[in-house]
Design an enzyme around this catalytic site. Structure first.
Site, mmCIF file in Angstrom:
data_model
loop_
_atom_site.group_PDB
_atom_site.id
_atom_site.type_symbol
_atom_site.label_atom_id
_atom_site.label_comp_id
_atom_site.label_asym_id
_atom_site.label_seq_id
_atom_site.Cartn_x
_atom_site.Cartn_y
_atom_site.Cartn_z
ATOM 1 N N SER A 8 30.099 45.585 39.284
ATOM 2 C CA SER A 8 31.736 45.357 39.257
ATOM 3 C C SER A 8 31.920 45.004 37.562
ATOM 4 O O SER A 8 31.371 44.415 36.882
ATOM 5 C CB SER A 8 31.770 43.926 39.889
ATOM 6 O OG SER A 8 33.243 43.610 39.438
ATOM 7 N N HIS A 31 32.025 49.680 40.894
ATOM 8 C CA HIS A 31 32.498 48.742 41.708
ATOM 9 C C HIS A 31 33.773 48.214 40.554
ATOM 10 O O HIS A 31 33.644 47.569 40.037
ATOM 11 C CB HIS A 31 31.901 47.085 42.130
ATOM 12 C CG HIS A 31 32.108 46.528 43.168
ATOM 13 N ND1 HIS A 31 32.611 46.673 44.661
ATOM 14 C CD2 HIS A 31 33.747 45.415 42.641
ATOM 15 C CE1 HIS A 31 33.203 45.666 44.798
ATOM 16 N NE2 HIS A 31 33.934 45.170 44.304
ATOM 17 N N ASP A 33 37.257 46.059 40.511
ATOM 18 C CA ASP A 33 38.406 45.113 42.047
ATOM 19 C C ASP A 33 39.466 44.983 41.219
ATOM 20 O O ASP A 33 39.899 44.646 40.302
ATOM 21 C CB ASP A 33 37.431 43.614 41.680
ATOM 22 C CG ASP A 33 36.013 43.725 42.170
ATOM 23 O OD1 ASP A 33 35.636 43.516 43.364
ATOM 24 O OD2 ASP A 33 35.153 43.002 41.042
ATOM 25 N N MET A 35 42.927 43.314 41.962
ATOM 26 C CA MET A 35 43.754 41.914 42.277
ATOM 27 C C MET A 35 44.545 41.262 42.434
ATOM 28 O O MET A 35 45.440 42.050 40.794
ATOM 29 C CB MET A 35 42.668 40.388 41.838
ATOM 30 C CG MET A 35 40.700 40.363 42.619
ATOM 31 S SD MET A 35 40.040 39.146 41.785
ATOM 32 C CE MET A 35 39.064 39.724 41.333
ATOM 33 N N HIS A 64 37.219 48.106 45.783
ATOM 34 C CA HIS A 64 36.952 46.543 45.900
ATOM 35 C C HIS A 64 38.765 46.117 46.164
ATOM 36 O O HIS A 64 39.121 45.598 45.227
ATOM 37 C CB HIS A 64 36.925 45.506 46.073
ATOM 38 C CG HIS A 64 36.104 44.790 46.688
ATOM 39 N ND1 HIS A 64 35.365 43.648 46.527
ATOM 40 C CD2 HIS A 64 36.975 44.225 47.352
ATOM 41 C CE1 HIS A 64 36.001 42.379 47.244
ATOM 42 N NE2 HIS A 64 36.676 42.656 48.296
ATOM 43 N N MET A 66 41.584 43.848 46.977
ATOM 44 C CA MET A 66 42.121 42.231 47.217
ATOM 45 C C MET A 66 43.272 41.677 46.805
ATOM 46 O O MET A 66 44.121 40.947 45.633
ATOM 47 C CB MET A 66 40.833 41.514 46.286
ATOM 48 C CG MET A 66 39.583 41.104 47.114
ATOM 49 S SD MET A 66 38.197 40.892 45.250
ATOM 50 C CE MET A 66 38.070 42.179 44.129
ATOM 51 N N MET A 135 31.739 39.765 51.826
ATOM 52 C CA MET A 135 31.504 38.939 51.215
ATOM 53 C C MET A 135 30.659 37.525 50.907
ATOM 54 O O MET A 135 30.757 36.891 51.969
ATOM 55 C CB MET A 135 32.770 38.437 50.606
ATOM 56 C CG MET A 135 34.197 39.898 50.356
ATOM 57 S SD MET A 135 33.485 40.770 48.983
ATOM 58 C CE MET A 135 34.043 39.317 47.427
ATOM 59 N N GLY A 140 37.572 36.260 43.856
ATOM 60 C CA GLY A 140 38.436 36.075 43.123
ATOM 61 C C GLY A 140 38.180 36.268 42.018
ATOM 62 O O GLY A 140 38.934 36.471 40.850
ATOM 63 N N PHE A 141 36.944 35.749 42.121
ATOM 64 C CA PHE A 141 36.101 35.484 40.330
ATOM 65 C C PHE A 141 34.758 36.153 40.207
ATOM 66 O O PHE A 141 34.029 35.730 41.319
ATOM 67 C CB PHE A 141 36.809 34.027 39.885
ATOM 68 C CG PHE A 141 38.164 33.962 39.795
ATOM 69 C CD1 PHE A 141 38.685 34.098 39.300
ATOM 70 C CD2 PHE A 141 38.347 32.930 41.126
ATOM 71 C CE1 PHE A 141 39.861 33.214 38.742
ATOM 72 C CE2 PHE A 141 40.019 32.269 41.113
ATOM 73 C CZ PHE A 141 40.686 32.761 40.402
ATOM 74 N N GLY A 142 34.051 36.396 39.086
ATOM 75 C CA GLY A 142 32.989 36.974 38.808
ATOM 76 C C GLY A 142 32.359 35.695 38.381
ATOM 77 O O GLY A 142 32.967 34.573 38.529
ATOM 78 N N ASP A 171 28.517 41.186 48.067
ATOM 79 C CA ASP A 171 29.634 41.262 46.731
ATOM 80 C C ASP A 171 29.723 40.123 46.600
ATOM 81 O O ASP A 171 30.383 38.969 47.119
ATOM 82 C CB ASP A 171 30.963 41.666 46.883
ATOM 83 C CG ASP A 171 32.116 42.132 45.771
ATOM 84 O OD1 ASP A 171 31.138 41.160 44.590
ATOM 85 O OD2 ASP A 171 32.738 42.270 45.895
ATOM 86 N N GLY A 173 27.607 37.005 44.041
ATOM 87 C CA GLY A 173 26.168 36.002 42.826
ATOM 88 C C GLY A 173 25.138 36.602 43.108
ATOM 89 O O GLY A 173 24.102 36.074 43.489
ATOM 90 N N GLY A 193 28.103 41.784 39.432
ATOM 91 C CA GLY A 193 28.994 41.931 38.396
ATOM 92 C C GLY A 193 28.888 40.649 36.781
ATOM 93 O O GLY A 193 28.143 41.378 35.661
#
Ligand code: DX5
Ligand code: ZN
Length: 214
Positions: A8, A31, A33, A35, A64, A66, A135, A140-142, A171, A173, A193
């Protein structure tokens, strides 16, 4: 099939995206993201940037979404050149029609579910999609830590998918520590990511993730 790695760019240098793409050229996907500041409390990039990345990327693009209105926007990302477009089940109003619209634009269609959405909710979509994204953090956050319950959810999704030609993606962690368990639980595609772009050598980190998944 060996596990595929989809870095990501959320934690990449947004002022130098072409160079950052070059640093992950040994991965399987990139990837992206998207948002909207509504579906998730963060705002990233949109259609014009994705269109340009799809033109110059050495890797197929894994978008992806969101966003609150995937029914309206997701087919436009497919038309913009995304190889795969993922929408959230929690946001889609007509997920069957949406998956078909994405495929009609020539992209793969994927459905994502958040950590508290029952896995069984994707069962009736499995004929309509090419991939299911579980998920493993709240989106929302890496840089968030992996929710362990996601392993059982991967196993459940794998059972539901059975022999269908549907990939299973995780996706959030994913790193060298969590990847062995993620792969053992049945993931086909691992998004990473901060593990990749936080490393001094992203290519070496991609190799390490592939090794950890074996
Ligand atoms: C989270 C995004 C992820 C994120 C992953 O909402 O969908 O793709 O960038 O980042 P890490 O690997 O740092 O958890
Ligand atoms: Zn993502």
């Amino acid at each position: 099939m060996p596990v595929e790695i989809s870095p990501s760019i959320l934690t990449a240098d947004f002022a130098n995206l072409e160079r950052e793409l070059g640093r992950i050229a040994s991965a399987d996907w990139v990837h992206l993201d998207v948002m909207d500041g509504h579906f998730v409390p963060n705002l990233t990039i949109g259609l014009p940037v994705i269109r340009r990345i799809a033109q110059i990327s050495p890797l197929p693009t894994d978008v992806h979404l969101m966003i609150d209105n995937p029914d309206g926007f997701a087919p436009q990302y497919a038309a913009a050149g995304a190889a795969s477009v993922t929408f959230h089940l929690e946001a889609a109003r007509a997920p069957v029609r949406l998956a078909r619209a994405i495929r009609a634009e020539g992209a793969k269609a994927a459905v994502a579910i958040n950590p508290a959405t029952p896995v069984a909710a994707v069962e009736d979509l499995l004929e309509e999609v090419d991939m299911v994204l579980i998920m493993s953090v709240e989106p929302g956050f890496g840089g968030q830590s992996f929710i362990e319950r996601s392993l059982a959810r991967l196993e459940q999704a794998k059972r539901l998918i059975g022999a269908r030609p549907v990939k299973l993606q995780i996706d959030g962690g994913a790193d060298r520590g969590t990847t062995p368990r993620i792969a053992a639980a049945g993931a086909d595609v691992i998004v990473a990511g901060s593990a990749v772009f936080g490393a001094a050598d992203p290519a070496a980190e991609i190799r390490a993730l592939r090794e950890a998944a074996r």
